[in-house]
Design an enzyme around this catalytic site. Sequence first.
Site, PDB file in Angstrom:
ATOM      1  CB  ALA A 103      -7.835  -5.565   9.070  1.00 30.19           C
ATOM      2  CE1 TYR A 130     -16.077  -5.952   9.321  1.00 33.82           C
ATOM      3  CE2 TYR A 130     -17.999  -6.269   7.923  1.00 33.82           C
ATOM      4  CZ  TYR A 130     -16.626  -6.276   8.101  1.00 33.82           C
ATOM      5  OH  TYR A 130     -15.806  -6.592   7.042  1.00 33.82           O
ATOM      6  CD  GLN A 153      -2.742   1.274   2.464  1.00 30.93           C
ATOM      7  OE1 GLN A 153      -2.702   0.386   3.315  1.00 30.93           O
ATOM      8  NE2 GLN A 153      -3.480   2.344   2.616  1.00 30.93           N
ATOM      9  CE  LYS A 197     -14.902  -7.066   3.932  1.00 32.92           C
ATOM     10  NZ  LYS A 197     -13.716  -7.125   3.044  1.00 32.92           N
TER      11      LYS A 197
HETATM   12  P1  NAD Z   1      -4.605  -6.765   6.938  1.00 32.29           P
HETATM   13  O1  NAD Z   1      -4.561  -5.510   7.718  1.00 32.29           O
HETATM   14  O2  NAD Z   1      -3.454  -7.668   7.036  1.00 32.29           O
HETATM   15  O3  NAD Z   1      -4.895  -6.475   5.403  1.00 32.29           O
HETATM   16  C1  NAD Z   1      -5.672  -5.371   4.970  1.00 32.29           C
HETATM   17  C2  NAD Z   1      -4.928  -4.825   3.780  1.00 32.29           C
HETATM   18  O4  NAD Z   1      -5.657  -3.762   3.163  1.00 32.29           O
HETATM   19  C3  NAD Z   1      -3.551  -4.233   4.179  1.00 32.29           C
HETATM   20  O5  NAD Z   1      -2.559  -4.918   3.461  1.00 32.29           O
HETATM   21  C4  NAD Z   1      -3.647  -2.795   3.730  1.00 32.29           C
HETATM   22  O6  NAD Z   1      -2.420  -2.314   3.230  1.00 32.29           O
HETATM   23  C5  NAD Z   1      -4.692  -2.911   2.633  1.00 32.29           C
HETATM   24  N1  NAD Z   1      -5.280  -1.621   2.269  1.00 32.29           N
HETATM   25  C6  NAD Z   1      -6.081  -0.798   3.013  1.00 32.29           C
HETATM   26  N2  NAD Z   1      -6.338   0.342   2.336  1.00 32.29           N
HETATM   27  C7  NAD Z   1      -5.706   0.221   1.133  1.00 32.29           C
HETATM   28  C8  NAD Z   1      -5.580   1.058  -0.010  1.00 32.29           C
HETATM   29  N3  NAD Z   1      -6.135   2.295  -0.048  1.00 32.29           N
HETATM   30  N4  NAD Z   1      -4.855   0.622  -1.064  1.00 32.29           N
HETATM   31  C9  NAD Z   1      -4.273  -0.589  -1.035  1.00 32.29           C
HETATM   32  N5  NAD Z   1      -4.338  -1.438   0.010  1.00 32.29           N
HETATM   33  C10 NAD Z   1      -5.047  -1.017   1.089  1.00 32.29           C
HETATM   34  O7  NAD Z   1      -5.962  -7.498   7.400  1.00 32.29           O
HETATM   35  P2  NAD Z   1      -6.707  -8.782   6.838  1.00 32.29           P
HETATM   36  O8  NAD Z   1      -7.587  -9.209   7.941  1.00 32.29           O
HETATM   37  O9  NAD Z   1      -5.743  -9.729   6.237  1.00 32.29           O
HETATM   38  O10 NAD Z   1      -7.658  -8.162   5.707  1.00 32.29           O
HETATM   39  C11 NAD Z   1      -7.673  -8.625   4.378  1.00 32.29           C
HETATM   40  C12 NAD Z   1      -9.110  -8.771   3.886  1.00 32.29           C
HETATM   41  O11 NAD Z   1      -9.738  -9.828   4.595  1.00 32.29           O
HETATM   42  C13 NAD Z   1      -9.990  -7.549   4.075  1.00 32.29           C
HETATM   43  O12 NAD Z   1     -10.823  -7.404   2.942  1.00 32.29           O
HETATM   44  C14 NAD Z   1     -10.842  -7.922   5.271  1.00 32.29           C
HETATM   45  O13 NAD Z   1     -12.087  -7.260   5.260  1.00 32.29           O
HETATM   46  C15 NAD Z   1     -11.009  -9.398   5.009  1.00 32.29           C
HETATM   47  N6  NAD Z   1     -11.461 -10.193   6.153  1.00 32.29           N
HETATM   48  C16 NAD Z   1     -10.774 -10.141   7.337  1.00 32.29           C
HETATM   49  C17 NAD Z   1     -11.205 -10.891   8.424  1.00 32.29           C
HETATM   50  C18 NAD Z   1     -10.509 -10.829   9.747  1.00 32.29           C
HETATM   51  O14 NAD Z   1     -11.128 -11.170  10.774  1.00 32.29           O
HETATM   52  N7  NAD Z   1      -9.236 -10.438   9.824  1.00 32.29           N
HETATM   53  C19 NAD Z   1     -12.327 -11.725   8.274  1.00 32.29           C
HETATM   54  C20 NAD Z   1     -12.989 -11.771   7.043  1.00 32.29           C
HETATM   55  C21 NAD Z   1     -12.531 -10.995   5.987  1.00 32.29           C
HETATM   56  O1  0WE Z   2     -13.112  -6.541   7.493  1.00 34.47           O
HETATM   57  C1  0WE Z   2     -12.670  -6.542   8.617  1.00 34.47           C
HETATM   58  C2  0WE Z   2     -11.961  -5.321   9.162  1.00 34.47           C
HETATM   59  C3  0WE Z   2     -11.672  -4.306   8.105  1.00 34.47           C
HETATM   60  C4  0WE Z   2     -11.188  -2.980   8.630  1.00 34.47           C
HETATM   61  C5  0WE Z   2     -10.408  -2.821   9.770  1.00 34.47           C
HETATM   62  C6  0WE Z   2      -9.984  -1.568  10.163  1.00 34.47           C
HETATM   63  C7  0WE Z   2      -9.212  -1.332  11.427  1.00 34.47           C
HETATM   64  C8  0WE Z   2      -8.369  -0.080  11.340  1.00 34.47           C
HETATM   65  C9  0WE Z   2     -11.536  -1.856   7.917  1.00 34.47           C
HETATM   66  N1  0WE Z   2     -11.130  -0.628   8.282  1.00 34.47           N
HETATM   67  C10 0WE Z   2     -10.363  -0.458   9.374  1.00 34.47           C
HETATM   68  N2  0WE Z   2      -9.986   0.805   9.713  1.00 34.47           N
HETATM   69  C11 0WE Z   2      -9.062   1.055  10.659  1.00 34.47           C
HETATM   70  O2  0WE Z   2      -8.749   2.226  10.942  1.00 34.47           O
HETATM   71  N3  0WE Z   2     -12.851  -7.665   9.395  1.00 34.47           N
HETATM   72  C12 0WE Z   2     -13.691  -8.719   8.890  1.00 34.47           C
HETATM   73  C13 0WE Z   2     -12.293  -7.829  10.754  1.00 34.47           C
HETATM   74  C14 0WE Z   2     -13.323  -7.338  11.715  1.00 34.47           C
HETATM   75  O3  0WE Z   2     -13.442  -6.019  11.995  1.00 34.47           O
HETATM   76  C15 0WE Z   2     -14.510  -5.869  12.861  1.00 34.47           C
HETATM   77  C16 0WE Z   2     -15.084  -7.127  13.114  1.00 34.47           C
HETATM   78  C17 0WE Z   2     -14.318  -8.069  12.383  1.00 34.47           C
HETATM   79  C18 0WE Z   2     -14.546  -9.545  12.310  1.00 34.47           C
HETATM   80  C19 0WE Z   2     -15.057  -4.717  13.404  1.00 34.47           C
HETATM   81  C20 0WE Z   2     -16.150  -4.827  14.260  1.00 34.47           C
HETATM   82  C21 0WE Z   2     -16.713  -6.064  14.516  1.00 34.47           C
HETATM   83  C22 0WE Z   2     -16.195  -7.228  13.960  1.00 34.47           C
END
Ligand code: NAD
Ligand code: 0WE
Length: 258
Positions: free
Chosen positions: A197, A157, A40, A164
Amino acid sequence: MGFLEGKKILITGVASNRSIAWGCAEAMHRQGAEIALTYQNDKLKSRVEDMAHKCGSDIALPLDVAQDADIEALFKALGERWDGLDGIVHAIAFAPREQLEGDYVDAVTREGFNTAHEISSYSFAALAKAGRGMMEGRNGALVTMTYLGAVRAVPNYNVMGIAKASLEANVRYLAASLGPHGTRVNGVSAGPIRTLAAAGISDFRDMLKKVEERTPLRRNVTIEEVGNAAAFLCSDLASGITGDILYVDTGYNILGLG
Ligand code: NAD
Ligand code: 0WE
């Protein structure tokens, strides 16, 4: 021989070794794919370069999905390294921090709503559009990462759930549009995982504990398991699957008792 042998796959969203995107990169590398990663911002550059090396790749390119110029430059640069592209993994989401806590109606703002949708949903369509030329007619696949909050009202959320839901609709519209070009489009709906995240999300620990206590498999899901599912969806093993959402959540979504 791995089931992704000979495939070239672009993976976005690596920020740390806990990222779901990193689980995808490792799984796809294990199955024989050639990998390219994006980062990013400059802060992440050297880390993501090192992680690409671990996947036998020297392709790490910048991508901020808020910038049209970045998206265009990404595929131009990739086209100089690869003669075609077989897969794109979209693992990017963002909403302003204050959107993700408290009551939805209290928290939602026009700007928060727009940012969440632009970064978390539009970006998937934008990558599909910019990558279409390189993927044309190759039995390619797009995979994005979604969450149950798209289809259920999950506390805190909030606007990310609406984004989503938009992302999941994007999966269906992109599948309808790109199917005739030979490209499949699917989503993986992952259970909660402690990634960057998830850092600072209130009650995240309680969510992980509830999953452990209640789901059919009585444990949380790993980035390896999500990565394996994404690898399958990118592969020819999934040649009949498009427009779908695959739950990788140790069974949470099937339960009726909250
Ligand atoms: P993560 O923080 O490791 O990854 C999120 C990524 O989004 C980071 O690499 C960040 O650089 C990138 N990003 C954010 N804004 C951006 C932009 N403007 N340009 C380019 N990249 C950008 O967290 P993660 O949990 O691996 O998240 C990856 C995906 O999985 C997300 O779509 C998240 O919603 C989804 N997801 C996460 C969970 C969870 O519980 N962690 C569950 C279901 C789905
Ligand atoms: O998609 C997500 C999280 C995505 C996310 C996380 C952040 C944290 C930092 C998007 N934007 C931001 N902005 C920030 O500044 N998930 C699926 C993980 C997640 O996030 C939650 C969840 C779960 C699961 C938030 C509230 C409740 C459940």
